[in-house]
Design a protein around this motif. Structure first.
Motif, mmCIF file in Angstrom:
data_model
loop_
_atom_site.group_PDB
_atom_site.id
_atom_site.type_symbol
_atom_site.label_atom_id
_atom_site.label_comp_id
_atom_site.label_asym_id
_atom_site.label_seq_id
_atom_site.Cartn_x
_atom_site.Cartn_y
_atom_site.Cartn_z
ATOM 1 N N ALA A 161 0.832 -1.212 0.000
ATOM 2 C CA ALA A 161 0.000 0.000 0.000
ATOM 3 C C ALA A 161 0.865 1.261 0.000
ATOM 4 O O ALA A 161 0.618 2.198 -0.773
ATOM 5 N N LEU A 162 1.875 1.305 0.849
ATOM 6 C CA LEU A 162 2.750 2.484 0.898
ATOM 7 C C LEU A 162 3.560 2.600 -0.387
ATOM 8 O O LEU A 162 3.711 3.690 -0.938
ATOM 9 N N TYR A 163 4.073 1.461 -0.879
ATOM 10 C CA TYR A 163 4.867 1.493 -2.112
ATOM 11 C C TYR A 163 4.051 2.077 -3.257
ATOM 12 O O TYR A 163 4.525 2.941 -4.002
ATOM 13 N N SER A 172 10.904 7.176 -7.590
ATOM 14 C CA SER A 172 11.426 5.993 -8.274
ATOM 15 C C SER A 172 11.585 4.834 -7.292
ATOM 16 O O SER A 172 11.670 5.037 -6.075
ATOM 17 N N ASP A 173 11.648 3.611 -7.847
ATOM 18 C CA ASP A 173 11.859 2.442 -6.994
ATOM 19 C C ASP A 173 13.171 2.560 -6.223
ATOM 20 O O ASP A 173 13.255 2.174 -5.047
ATOM 21 N N ARG A 180 14.408 3.047 2.808
ATOM 22 C CA ARG A 180 14.268 1.873 3.684
ATOM 23 C C ARG A 180 12.853 1.720 4.239
ATOM 24 O O ARG A 180 12.634 0.944 5.175
ATOM 25 N N LEU A 181 11.901 2.457 3.668
ATOM 26 C CA LEU A 181 10.501 2.241 4.019
ATOM 27 C C LEU A 181 9.968 1.005 3.305
ATOM 28 O O LEU A 181 8.928 0.458 3.685
ATOM 29 N N CYS A 182 10.661 0.595 2.277
ATOM 30 C CA CYS A 182 10.339 -0.626 1.552
ATOM 31 C C CYS A 182 11.608 -1.457 1.392
ATOM 32 O O CYS A 182 12.716 -0.910 1.371
ATOM 33 N N LYS A 189 11.468 -6.033 -6.808
ATOM 34 C CA LYS A 189 10.323 -5.146 -6.637
ATOM 35 C C LYS A 189 10.149 -4.820 -5.145
ATOM 36 O O LYS A 189 10.243 -5.714 -4.293
ATOM 37 N N PRO A 190 9.892 -3.564 -4.797
ATOM 38 C CA PRO A 190 9.778 -3.198 -3.375
ATOM 39 C C PRO A 190 8.497 -3.714 -2.726
ATOM 40 O O PRO A 190 7.456 -3.838 -3.368
ATOM 41 N N TYR A 191 8.590 -4.024 -1.422
ATOM 42 C CA TYR A 191 7.406 -4.306 -0.615
ATOM 43 C C TYR A 191 7.522 -3.509 0.692
ATOM 44 O O TYR A 191 8.628 -3.155 1.126
ATOM 45 N N ASP A 192 6.399 -3.227 1.331
ATOM 46 C CA ASP A 192 6.370 -2.361 2.515
ATOM 47 C C ASP A 192 7.085 -3.006 3.699
ATOM 48 O O ASP A 192 6.814 -4.161 4.049
#
Length: 582
Positions: A161-163, A172-173, A180-182, A189-192
Protein backbone atom coordinates in the motif's frame (compact mmCIF):
# COMPACT_ATOMS: atom_id res chain seq x y z
CA UNK A 1 35.67 23.12 -2.72
CA UNK A 2 33.00 23.15 -0.04
CA UNK A 3 30.87 20.74 1.94
CA UNK A 4 27.14 20.94 2.48
CA UNK A 5 25.67 22.27 5.72
CA UNK A 6 24.29 18.79 6.43
CA UNK A 7 27.76 17.29 6.11
CA UNK A 8 29.35 19.95 8.32
CA UNK A 9 26.66 19.47 10.97
CA UNK A 10 27.18 15.71 10.92
CA UNK A 11 30.95 16.06 11.35
CA UNK A 12 30.59 18.61 14.15
CA UNK A 13 28.08 16.46 16.05
CA UNK A 14 30.39 13.44 15.77
CA UNK A 15 33.35 15.24 17.37
CA UNK A 16 32.87 16.22 20.99
CA UNK A 17 35.01 19.28 21.68
CA UNK A 18 36.35 17.94 24.98
CA UNK A 19 37.57 14.77 23.27
CA UNK A 20 39.15 16.67 20.38
CA UNK A 21 40.83 19.39 22.45
CA UNK A 22 41.90 16.76 24.96
CA UNK A 23 44.08 15.18 22.29
CA UNK A 24 46.16 18.36 22.20
CA UNK A 25 45.75 19.90 25.66
CA UNK A 26 45.81 18.30 29.11
CA UNK A 27 42.39 19.19 30.49
CA UNK A 28 41.25 19.11 34.10
CA UNK A 29 37.57 19.09 35.03
CA UNK A 30 36.36 22.13 36.98
CA UNK A 31 32.62 21.96 37.69
CA UNK A 32 30.79 21.71 34.37
CA UNK A 33 33.81 22.97 32.41
CA UNK A 34 37.33 21.83 31.63
CA UNK A 35 40.48 23.92 31.91
CA UNK A 36 44.05 23.69 30.78
CA UNK A 37 47.07 25.68 29.65
CA UNK A 38 46.29 27.57 26.46
CA UNK A 39 47.98 26.03 23.40
CA UNK A 40 47.95 29.37 21.59
CA UNK A 41 50.10 31.43 23.98
CA UNK A 42 52.55 30.81 26.79
CA UNK A 43 51.07 30.79 30.29
CA UNK A 44 51.74 29.19 33.67
CA UNK A 45 48.23 29.54 35.12
CA UNK A 46 45.44 27.92 33.05
CA UNK A 47 43.06 30.39 31.45
CA UNK A 48 41.89 28.10 28.64
CA UNK A 49 38.31 26.85 29.19
CA UNK A 50 36.37 24.18 27.28
CA UNK A 51 32.62 23.99 27.84
CA UNK A 52 30.95 20.74 26.70
CA UNK A 53 27.43 22.11 27.19
CA UNK A 54 28.08 24.80 24.56
CA UNK A 55 30.66 22.81 22.57
CA UNK A 56 33.04 25.80 22.59
CA UNK A 57 36.44 26.81 23.97
CA UNK A 58 37.71 30.21 25.11
CA UNK A 59 41.07 31.45 26.36
CA UNK A 60 40.61 34.32 28.82
CA UNK A 61 44.30 35.15 28.43
CA UNK A 62 44.78 35.64 24.69
CA UNK A 63 41.08 35.87 23.78
CA UNK A 64 40.98 33.07 21.23
CA UNK A 65 37.84 30.96 21.14
CA UNK A 66 35.48 29.03 18.92
CA UNK A 67 34.09 25.58 18.21
CA UNK A 68 35.72 22.29 17.30
CA UNK A 69 36.44 23.41 13.72
CA UNK A 70 38.12 26.68 14.70
CA UNK A 71 40.25 24.86 17.27
CA UNK A 72 41.61 22.44 14.66
CA UNK A 73 42.13 25.34 12.25
CA UNK A 74 44.11 27.32 14.84
CA UNK A 75 46.15 24.43 16.19
CA UNK A 76 46.91 22.64 12.93
CA UNK A 77 47.20 25.86 10.89
CA UNK A 78 44.75 24.64 8.25
CA UNK A 79 41.74 26.15 6.49
CA UNK A 80 38.13 25.34 7.33
CA UNK A 81 37.69 22.69 4.64
CA UNK A 82 40.80 20.84 5.83
CA UNK A 83 39.56 20.99 9.44
CA UNK A 84 36.25 19.43 8.35
CA UNK A 85 38.10 16.67 6.51
CA UNK A 86 40.44 15.96 9.44
CA UNK A 87 37.54 15.71 11.89
CA UNK A 88 35.52 13.56 9.47
CA UNK A 89 38.45 11.14 9.24
CA UNK A 90 38.75 11.13 13.03
CA UNK A 91 35.08 10.16 13.36
CA UNK A 92 35.28 7.64 10.47
CA UNK A 93 32.71 9.58 8.44
CA UNK A 94 32.86 9.48 4.65
CA UNK A 95 32.18 12.92 3.22
CA UNK A 96 31.73 14.12 -0.35
CA UNK A 97 32.32 17.72 -1.42
CA UNK A 98 29.61 19.63 -3.21
CA UNK A 99 29.98 19.87 -6.96
CA UNK A 100 27.58 22.76 -7.31
CA UNK A 101 24.47 24.36 -5.85
CA UNK A 102 22.50 21.14 -6.42
CA UNK A 103 25.06 18.69 -5.04
CA UNK A 104 24.33 14.97 -5.14
CA UNK A 105 24.45 14.67 -1.33
CA UNK A 106 21.98 17.51 -0.82
CA UNK A 107 19.69 16.17 -3.55
CA UNK A 108 19.66 12.70 -2.00
CA UNK A 109 18.89 14.10 1.44
CA UNK A 110 16.14 16.31 0.03
CA UNK A 111 14.55 13.33 -1.72
CA UNK A 112 14.67 11.23 1.46
CA UNK A 113 13.01 14.01 3.44
CA UNK A 114 10.28 14.31 0.80
CA UNK A 115 9.63 10.55 0.81
CA UNK A 116 9.52 10.42 4.61
CA UNK A 117 7.14 13.38 4.72
CA UNK A 118 4.85 11.73 2.15
CA UNK A 119 4.92 8.46 4.10
CA UNK A 120 4.12 10.24 7.38
CA UNK A 121 1.09 11.89 5.76
CA UNK A 122 0.01 8.55 4.32
CA UNK A 123 0.23 6.81 7.71
CA UNK A 124 -1.53 9.71 9.49
CA UNK A 125 -4.43 9.70 7.03
CA UNK A 126 -4.72 5.90 7.16
CA UNK A 127 -5.24 5.99 10.94
CA UNK A 128 -8.79 7.29 10.44
CA UNK A 129 -9.84 4.15 8.56
CA UNK A 130 -7.75 1.52 10.36
CA UNK A 131 -9.91 -0.19 13.02
CA UNK A 132 -6.93 -1.90 14.65
CA UNK A 133 -5.19 1.43 15.05
CA UNK A 134 -8.34 3.26 16.18
CA UNK A 135 -9.03 0.65 18.86
CA UNK A 136 -5.42 0.68 20.05
CA UNK A 137 -5.32 4.49 20.27
CA UNK A 138 -8.57 4.47 22.25
CA UNK A 139 -7.29 1.70 24.52
CA UNK A 140 -4.17 3.73 25.27
CA UNK A 141 -6.32 6.80 25.94
CA UNK A 142 -4.67 9.06 23.35
CA UNK A 143 -6.54 12.21 22.41
CA UNK A 144 -6.88 13.59 18.88
CA UNK A 145 -4.68 16.54 19.89
CA UNK A 146 -1.89 14.21 21.03
CA UNK A 147 -2.15 12.08 17.88
CA UNK A 148 -1.87 15.23 15.79
CA UNK A 149 1.00 16.71 17.84
CA UNK A 150 3.17 13.63 17.25
CA UNK A 151 1.81 12.77 13.80
CA UNK A 152 0.87 9.25 14.92
CA UNK A 153 -0.47 7.08 12.09
CA UNK A 154 -0.88 3.48 11.03
CA UNK A 155 0.62 1.21 8.40
CA UNK A 156 -2.05 -0.83 6.56
CA UNK A 157 -2.06 -4.61 6.73
CA UNK A 158 -0.78 -4.71 3.16
CA UNK A 159 2.41 -5.69 1.38
CA UNK A 160 2.46 -2.75 -1.01
CA UNK A 161 0.00 0.00 0.00
CA UNK A 162 2.75 2.48 0.90
CA UNK A 163 4.87 1.49 -2.11
CA UNK A 164 1.97 2.12 -4.50
CA UNK A 165 1.25 5.46 -2.85
CA UNK A 166 4.86 6.66 -3.09
CA UNK A 167 5.08 5.45 -6.70
CA UNK A 168 1.93 7.38 -7.57
CA UNK A 169 3.67 10.53 -6.30
CA UNK A 170 6.48 10.02 -8.80
CA UNK A 171 9.21 8.57 -6.57
CA UNK A 172 11.43 5.99 -8.27
CA UNK A 173 11.86 2.44 -6.99
CA UNK A 174 15.50 3.22 -6.21
CA UNK A 175 14.59 6.22 -4.07
CA UNK A 176 11.84 4.30 -2.28
CA UNK A 177 14.25 1.46 -1.49
CA UNK A 178 16.93 3.93 -0.37
CA UNK A 179 14.45 5.38 2.13
CA UNK A 180 14.27 1.87 3.68
CA UNK A 181 10.50 2.24 4.02
CA UNK A 182 10.34 -0.63 1.55
CA UNK A 183 12.55 -3.67 1.07
CA UNK A 184 13.31 -5.52 -2.18
CA UNK A 185 11.73 -8.85 -3.10
CA UNK A 186 13.80 -11.49 -4.88
CA UNK A 187 12.69 -9.99 -8.17
CA UNK A 188 13.85 -6.56 -6.95
CA UNK A 189 10.32 -5.15 -6.64
CA UNK A 190 9.78 -3.20 -3.37
CA UNK A 191 7.41 -4.31 -0.62
CA UNK A 192 6.37 -2.36 2.51
CA UNK A 193 8.70 -2.74 5.51
CA UNK A 194 6.03 -1.54 7.98
CA UNK A 195 2.73 -3.47 7.94
CA UNK A 196 -0.20 -3.55 10.34
CA UNK A 197 1.52 -1.36 12.92
CA UNK A 198 0.92 1.90 14.77
CA UNK A 199 3.43 4.34 13.28
CA UNK A 200 5.48 6.96 15.13
CA UNK A 201 7.29 9.39 12.82
CA UNK A 202 10.67 10.48 14.17
CA UNK A 203 11.48 14.13 13.51
CA UNK A 204 14.77 15.96 13.85
CA UNK A 205 15.05 19.20 15.79
CA UNK A 206 14.22 21.12 12.58
CA UNK A 207 10.88 19.33 12.29
CA UNK A 208 11.85 17.11 9.34
CA UNK A 209 10.73 13.46 9.28
CA UNK A 210 13.89 11.35 9.34
CA UNK A 211 12.67 7.87 10.34
CA UNK A 212 9.81 5.81 11.79
CA UNK A 213 9.04 3.44 14.61
CA UNK A 214 6.24 0.88 14.30
CA UNK A 215 4.41 -0.98 17.12
CA UNK A 216 2.23 -4.06 16.88
CA UNK A 217 -1.32 -3.90 18.27
CA UNK A 218 -1.04 -7.15 20.25
CA UNK A 219 1.74 -8.94 22.14
CA UNK A 220 3.44 -10.46 19.11
CA UNK A 221 7.14 -9.94 18.52
CA UNK A 222 9.00 -7.93 17.62
CA UNK A 223 6.86 -5.41 19.49
CA UNK A 224 8.69 -2.49 17.85
CA UNK A 225 10.60 -2.18 14.63
CA UNK A 226 12.51 0.98 13.77
CA UNK A 227 13.89 2.43 10.57
CA UNK A 228 17.44 1.37 9.73
CA UNK A 229 20.03 4.05 9.00
CA UNK A 230 19.57 6.10 5.84
CA UNK A 231 21.04 9.17 4.20
CA UNK A 232 19.13 11.33 6.72
CA UNK A 233 18.96 9.10 9.79
CA UNK A 234 21.81 7.88 11.99
CA UNK A 235 20.99 5.83 15.08
CA UNK A 236 22.02 7.31 18.41
CA UNK A 237 22.11 10.89 17.14
CA UNK A 238 18.50 12.05 17.52
CA UNK A 239 15.90 12.07 20.29
CA UNK A 240 12.22 11.31 19.88
CA UNK A 241 10.04 14.30 20.73
CA UNK A 242 12.83 16.90 20.83
CA UNK A 243 11.14 18.90 18.08
CA UNK A 244 8.22 19.35 20.51
CA UNK A 245 10.12 19.49 23.83
CA UNK A 246 12.74 22.07 22.76
CA UNK A 247 10.22 24.88 23.35
CA UNK A 248 9.66 23.71 26.94
CA UNK A 249 13.26 22.94 27.94
CA UNK A 250 13.92 25.98 30.15
CA UNK A 251 13.22 24.04 33.37
CA UNK A 252 14.99 20.88 32.25
CA UNK A 253 14.28 17.94 29.96
CA UNK A 254 12.83 14.61 31.09
CA UNK A 255 14.48 11.63 29.41
CA UNK A 256 12.35 8.50 29.05
CA UNK A 257 12.89 5.23 27.19
CA UNK A 258 9.89 4.71 24.93
CA UNK A 259 7.55 6.48 22.54
CA UNK A 260 4.49 5.94 24.75
CA UNK A 261 6.28 7.21 27.85
CA UNK A 262 6.99 10.44 26.01
CA UNK A 263 3.52 10.74 24.48
CA UNK A 264 1.61 9.96 27.69
CA UNK A 265 3.51 12.59 29.65
CA UNK A 266 2.83 15.13 26.89
CA UNK A 267 -0.88 14.35 26.97
CA UNK A 268 -0.86 14.93 30.73
CA UNK A 269 0.51 18.43 30.12
CA UNK A 270 4.18 17.61 30.80
CA UNK A 271 5.75 18.65 27.51
CA UNK A 272 9.50 18.83 28.24
CA UNK A 273 9.98 15.12 27.47
CA UNK A 274 12.24 13.26 25.04
CA UNK A 275 12.91 9.56 24.44
CA UNK A 276 16.12 7.82 23.45
CA UNK A 277 14.52 5.93 20.55
CA UNK A 278 14.76 2.45 22.00
CA UNK A 279 18.56 2.41 22.17
CA UNK A 280 21.00 2.88 25.01
CA UNK A 281 21.76 6.57 25.49
CA UNK A 282 24.69 7.79 23.40
CA UNK A 283 27.10 10.66 24.00
CA UNK A 284 25.65 12.47 20.99
CA UNK A 285 22.14 12.27 22.46
CA UNK A 286 23.44 13.48 25.81
CA UNK A 287 25.11 16.47 24.16
CA UNK A 288 21.87 17.18 22.29
CA UNK A 289 20.10 17.51 25.66
CA UNK A 290 22.93 19.39 27.39
CA UNK A 291 22.99 21.90 24.55
CA UNK A 292 19.39 22.89 25.24
CA UNK A 293 18.99 22.85 29.00
CA UNK A 294 21.00 22.85 32.22
CA UNK A 295 19.21 19.90 33.89
CA UNK A 296 18.08 16.44 32.84
CA UNK A 297 15.63 14.22 34.70
CA UNK A 298 16.21 10.54 33.90
CA UNK A 299 12.92 8.64 34.11
CA UNK A 300 13.56 5.12 32.90
CA UNK A 301 11.60 1.98 33.75
CA UNK A 302 11.74 0.97 37.41
CA UNK A 303 12.79 -2.64 36.67
CA UNK A 304 16.35 -3.93 36.92
CA UNK A 305 17.17 -3.26 33.27
CA UNK A 306 15.89 0.29 33.57
CA UNK A 307 17.97 0.95 36.69
CA UNK A 308 21.10 -0.40 34.99
CA UNK A 309 20.38 1.87 32.04
CA UNK A 310 20.11 4.87 34.39
CA UNK A 311 23.54 4.12 35.84
CA UNK A 312 25.07 4.01 32.36
CA UNK A 313 23.27 7.21 31.35
CA UNK A 314 24.66 9.01 34.40
CA UNK A 315 28.19 8.17 33.29
CA UNK A 316 27.48 9.59 29.84
CA UNK A 317 25.75 12.76 31.07
CA UNK A 318 28.59 13.53 33.48
CA UNK A 319 30.85 14.23 30.52
CA UNK A 320 28.57 17.09 29.45
CA UNK A 321 28.53 18.93 32.80
CA UNK A 322 24.72 18.97 32.94
CA UNK A 323 22.90 18.73 36.30
CA UNK A 324 21.54 15.15 36.57
CA UNK A 325 18.44 14.16 38.51
CA UNK A 326 16.85 10.70 38.71
CA UNK A 327 13.16 9.93 39.16
CA UNK A 328 12.32 7.00 41.41
CA UNK A 329 9.04 5.51 40.15
CA UNK A 330 7.43 3.27 42.78
CA UNK A 331 5.86 -0.07 41.99
CA UNK A 332 8.21 -1.12 39.15
CA UNK A 333 6.25 0.96 36.68
CA UNK A 334 7.32 2.90 33.63
CA UNK A 335 6.34 6.59 33.23
CA UNK A 336 3.43 5.71 30.90
CA UNK A 337 1.85 3.33 33.42
CA UNK A 338 2.51 5.59 36.38
CA UNK A 339 1.00 8.79 35.01
CA UNK A 340 -2.11 6.96 33.80
CA UNK A 341 -2.57 5.34 37.22
CA UNK A 342 -1.61 8.29 39.44
CA UNK A 343 -2.05 11.39 37.29
CA UNK A 344 -0.11 14.52 36.45
CA UNK A 345 0.25 15.93 39.95
CA UNK A 346 1.73 12.69 41.27
CA UNK A 347 4.31 12.67 38.48
CA UNK A 348 5.18 16.32 39.14
CA UNK A 349 5.76 15.30 42.76
CA UNK A 350 8.21 12.65 41.53
CA UNK A 351 10.06 15.43 39.72
CA UNK A 352 10.07 17.51 42.89
CA UNK A 353 11.41 14.54 44.89
CA UNK A 354 13.97 13.50 42.27
CA UNK A 355 17.40 12.59 43.62
CA UNK A 356 20.87 13.51 42.43
CA UNK A 357 23.08 11.16 40.43
CA UNK A 358 25.28 10.57 43.50
CA UNK A 359 22.27 9.72 45.68
CA UNK A 360 21.04 7.28 43.03
CA UNK A 361 24.41 5.54 42.72
CA UNK A 362 24.72 5.19 46.49
CA UNK A 363 21.12 3.99 46.70
CA UNK A 364 22.10 1.24 44.26
CA UNK A 365 24.99 0.31 46.53
CA UNK A 366 22.60 0.16 49.50
CA UNK A 367 20.43 -2.29 47.57
CA UNK A 368 23.47 -4.40 46.68
CA UNK A 369 25.25 -4.52 50.03
CA UNK A 370 22.39 -4.02 52.55
CA UNK A 371 24.79 -2.22 54.93
CA UNK A 372 22.36 -2.33 57.87
CA UNK A 373 22.52 -6.13 58.09
CA UNK A 374 26.12 -7.37 58.39
CA UNK A 375 29.25 -5.49 59.53
CA UNK A 376 31.24 -6.90 56.60
CA UNK A 377 28.59 -5.62 54.19
CA UNK A 378 28.79 -2.16 55.76
CA UNK A 379 32.56 -2.05 55.29
CA UNK A 380 32.30 -3.03 51.61
CA UNK A 381 29.45 -0.55 51.14
CA UNK A 382 31.40 2.37 52.65
CA UNK A 383 34.44 1.51 50.53
CA UNK A 384 32.33 1.63 47.36
CA UNK A 385 30.59 4.79 48.57
CA UNK A 386 33.96 6.54 48.92
CA UNK A 387 34.65 5.66 45.27
CA UNK A 388 31.38 7.28 44.22
CA UNK A 389 32.15 10.40 46.28
CA UNK A 390 35.56 10.61 44.61
CA UNK A 391 33.78 11.36 41.32
CA UNK A 392 32.31 14.60 42.76
CA UNK A 393 34.48 17.46 41.47
CA UNK A 394 33.27 20.08 43.97
CA UNK A 395 34.97 19.87 47.38
CA UNK A 396 31.97 21.48 49.09
CA UNK A 397 29.48 19.14 47.45
CA UNK A 398 31.64 16.11 48.30
CA UNK A 399 31.77 17.16 51.96
CA UNK A 400 27.98 17.58 52.07
CA UNK A 401 27.52 14.04 50.78
CA UNK A 402 30.12 12.71 53.23
CA UNK A 403 28.24 14.35 56.12
CA UNK A 404 24.89 13.00 54.82
CA UNK A 405 26.03 9.38 54.59
CA UNK A 406 28.37 9.58 57.57
CA UNK A 407 25.40 10.55 59.74
CA UNK A 408 23.15 7.89 58.18
CA UNK A 409 25.63 5.07 58.79
CA UNK A 410 27.19 6.45 61.97
CA UNK A 411 30.74 6.87 60.67
CA UNK A 412 33.00 9.90 60.82
CA UNK A 413 32.35 11.93 57.70
CA UNK A 414 36.02 12.98 57.63
CA UNK A 415 36.99 9.33 57.22
CA UNK A 416 34.70 9.11 54.20
CA UNK A 417 36.27 12.28 52.80
CA UNK A 418 39.80 10.95 53.29
CA UNK A 419 38.92 7.64 51.64
CA UNK A 420 37.31 9.44 48.70
CA UNK A 421 40.34 11.75 48.35
CA UNK A 422 42.61 8.71 47.97
CA UNK A 423 40.46 7.61 45.01
CA UNK A 424 40.82 10.93 43.17
CA UNK A 425 43.52 11.51 40.53
CA UNK A 426 46.34 13.78 41.68
CA UNK A 427 46.07 17.29 40.24
CA UNK A 428 49.22 18.81 38.74
CA UNK A 429 50.70 21.28 41.22
CA UNK A 430 51.40 23.88 38.54
CA UNK A 431 47.76 24.22 37.50
CA UNK A 432 45.99 26.52 39.94
CA UNK A 433 42.26 27.00 39.94
CA UNK A 434 40.98 29.99 38.06
CA UNK A 435 37.76 31.94 38.27
CA UNK A 436 35.95 32.79 35.07
CA UNK A 437 34.57 36.31 35.40
CA UNK A 438 31.13 36.53 33.88
CA UNK A 439 29.49 39.41 35.69
CA UNK A 440 31.45 42.42 34.47
CA UNK A 441 29.34 44.39 32.02
CA UNK A 442 32.37 45.45 30.03
CA UNK A 443 33.76 41.91 29.68
CA UNK A 444 32.31 41.58 26.19
CA UNK A 445 30.42 44.06 24.01
CA UNK A 446 26.71 44.09 24.72
CA UNK A 447 26.03 43.30 21.09
CA UNK A 448 27.92 40.01 21.27
CA UNK A 449 26.14 39.27 24.52
CA UNK A 450 22.74 39.71 22.87
CA UNK A 451 23.77 37.58 19.90
CA UNK A 452 24.94 34.78 22.19
CA UNK A 453 21.59 34.94 24.02
CA UNK A 454 19.78 34.56 20.71
CA UNK A 455 21.85 31.44 19.96
CA UNK A 456 21.21 30.04 23.44
CA UNK A 457 17.44 30.55 23.15
CA UNK A 458 16.10 31.21 19.66
CA UNK A 459 12.88 32.69 21.06
CA UNK A 460 15.02 35.79 21.78
CA UNK A 461 14.68 36.65 18.09
CA UNK A 462 11.23 37.98 19.01
CA UNK A 463 12.89 40.56 21.29
CA UNK A 464 15.10 41.84 18.48
CA UNK A 465 13.34 41.41 15.14
CA UNK A 466 11.15 44.50 15.48
CA UNK A 467 14.28 46.60 16.04
CA UNK A 468 16.09 45.24 13.01
CA UNK A 469 19.80 44.57 12.35
CA UNK A 470 20.50 48.27 13.00
CA UNK A 471 20.34 47.43 16.70
CA UNK A 472 23.83 45.97 16.24
CA UNK A 473 26.04 48.98 15.63
CA UNK A 474 29.26 47.00 15.18
CA UNK A 475 29.73 45.86 11.59
CA UNK A 476 31.01 42.38 12.50
CA UNK A 477 28.21 41.74 14.99
CA UNK A 478 25.55 43.01 12.58
CA UNK A 479 26.85 40.68 9.89
CA UNK A 480 26.86 37.79 12.39
CA UNK A 481 23.29 38.57 13.44
CA UNK A 482 22.11 38.57 9.83
CA UNK A 483 23.77 35.16 9.29
CA UNK A 484 22.09 33.85 12.45
CA UNK A 485 18.71 35.17 11.33
CA UNK A 486 19.11 33.59 7.88
CA UNK A 487 20.04 30.21 9.41
CA UNK A 488 17.07 30.42 11.76
CA UNK A 489 14.67 31.16 8.90
CA UNK A 490 16.01 28.35 6.71
CA UNK A 491 16.70 25.66 9.33
CA UNK A 492 14.27 26.56 12.11
CA UNK A 493 17.16 26.71 14.57
CA UNK A 494 20.55 28.33 15.08
CA UNK A 495 23.06 27.33 17.75
CA UNK A 496 26.27 28.97 18.86
CA UNK A 497 28.46 26.20 17.49
CA UNK A 498 26.70 26.05 14.11
CA UNK A 499 26.90 29.84 13.70
CA UNK A 500 30.65 30.05 14.36
CA UNK A 501 31.67 28.44 11.10
CA UNK A 502 30.09 31.39 9.27
CA UNK A 503 31.81 34.15 11.27
CA UNK A 504 35.03 36.14 11.08
CA UNK A 505 37.77 35.30 13.64
CA UNK A 506 37.04 38.51 15.57
CA UNK A 507 33.34 37.69 15.73
CA UNK A 508 34.06 34.12 16.91
CA UNK A 509 36.28 35.44 19.68
CA UNK A 510 33.67 38.00 20.73
CA UNK A 511 30.72 35.66 20.82
CA UNK A 512 32.53 32.83 22.67
CA UNK A 513 33.44 35.25 25.44
CA UNK A 514 29.84 36.41 25.64
CA UNK A 515 28.59 32.82 25.78
CA UNK A 516 30.01 32.35 29.28
CA UNK A 517 28.09 35.35 30.53
CA UNK A 518 24.93 34.05 28.85
CA UNK A 519 25.39 30.62 30.43
CA UNK A 520 24.91 32.12 33.89
CA UNK A 521 21.58 33.79 33.02
CA UNK A 522 18.59 32.31 34.82
CA UNK A 523 16.07 33.84 32.39
CA UNK A 524 17.76 34.33 29.02
CA UNK A 525 14.72 35.81 27.27
CA UNK A 526 14.21 38.46 29.98
CA UNK A 527 17.95 39.22 29.96
CA UNK A 528 17.92 39.54 26.15
CA UNK A 529 14.96 41.92 26.36
CA UNK A 530 16.90 44.08 28.83
CA UNK A 531 20.11 44.07 26.77
CA UNK A 532 18.20 44.87 23.57
CA UNK A 533 16.49 47.80 25.30
CA UNK A 534 19.84 49.16 26.55
CA UNK A 535 21.36 48.84 23.08
CA UNK A 536 18.42 50.69 21.58
CA UNK A 537 18.82 53.52 24.08
CA UNK A 538 22.53 53.68 23.34
CA UNK A 539 21.89 53.80 19.60
CA UNK A 540 19.28 56.54 20.00
CA UNK A 541 21.66 58.58 22.16
CA UNK A 542 24.43 58.13 19.60
CA UNK A 543 22.15 59.36 16.82
CA UNK A 544 21.06 62.33 18.95
CA UNK A 545 24.73 63.22 19.60
CA UNK A 546 25.50 62.94 15.89
CA UNK A 547 22.70 65.34 15.03
CA UNK A 548 23.81 67.75 17.77
CA UNK A 549 27.27 67.80 16.18
CA UNK A 550 25.66 68.62 12.85
CA UNK A 551 24.31 71.86 14.34
CA UNK A 552 27.89 73.09 14.81
CA UNK A 553 28.62 73.05 11.07
CA UNK A 554 29.48 76.47 9.72
CA UNK A 555 27.60 75.96 6.45
CA UNK A 556 24.32 74.81 7.98
CA UNK A 557 21.15 76.62 6.78
CA UNK A 558 18.25 77.83 9.00
CA UNK A 559 15.97 75.23 7.40
CA UNK A 560 18.43 72.46 8.23
CA UNK A 561 18.73 73.72 11.81
CA UNK A 562 14.96 73.56 12.20
CA UNK A 563 14.80 70.06 10.71
CA UNK A 564 17.64 68.75 12.93
CA UNK A 565 16.18 70.30 16.07
CA UNK A 566 12.87 68.62 15.29
CA UNK A 567 14.65 65.25 14.93
CA UNK A 568 16.59 65.81 18.17
CA UNK A 569 13.36 66.56 20.04
CA UNK A 570 11.76 63.42 18.63
CA UNK A 571 14.79 61.32 19.60
CA UNK A 572 14.74 62.79 23.12
CA UNK A 573 11.16 61.58 23.52
CA UNK A 574 12.05 58.11 22.16
CA UNK A 575 14.98 57.88 24.56
CA UNK A 576 12.79 58.80 27.52
CA UNK A 577 10.21 56.16 26.58
CA UNK A 578 12.88 53.51 25.92
CA UNK A 579 14.58 54.13 29.27
CA UNK A 580 11.36 53.31 31.10
CA UNK A 581 11.55 49.72 29.80
CA UNK A 582 15.02 49.14 31.26
Amino acid sequence: MRYSDATIDKVREANDIVDVVGQYVKLTRSGNRYKGLCPFHNEKTPSFIVTPELQIYKCFGCGKGGNVFTFVQEYEKVDFVSAVEMLAERAHIEITPETGANSYVEMRARTMFEINKAAARFFYKNLNTDNNAINYVRRRGLSNETVKAYGIGSAPDSWDALYKHLSSLGFSDKDILDSRLCSPRKDGKPYDAFRNRLMFPILDVKGRVIAFGGRVYDNSVPKYINSPETAVYTKGVNLYGLNVAKSFAADGLILVEGYMDCISLYQAGIKNVVASLGTALTEKQARLIAGRTSRVYISYDADGAGQNAIEKAIGIFRKTGIDIRVLIIPGSKDPDEYIKAKGREAFLQLLENSITAIEFLIQRLETKYKPDSIRQNRSAFLKETSKVLATVSSDTERELYARQYGTKYQVNYESLLRDSSRQQPVKPQSQEDIVVVTQANDFVPMQYLLLSMICADNSCFAEVNHMGPELFGDEDVRAAYMVAEAKYRSDGEVTLSSLMQELSPDAVSGITGAAYQTQDCEDIVAAARDVAAKLRVRNLVAEKDRLSAELKRSDITPAQVSDINSKIASLAMEIAVAKRSI
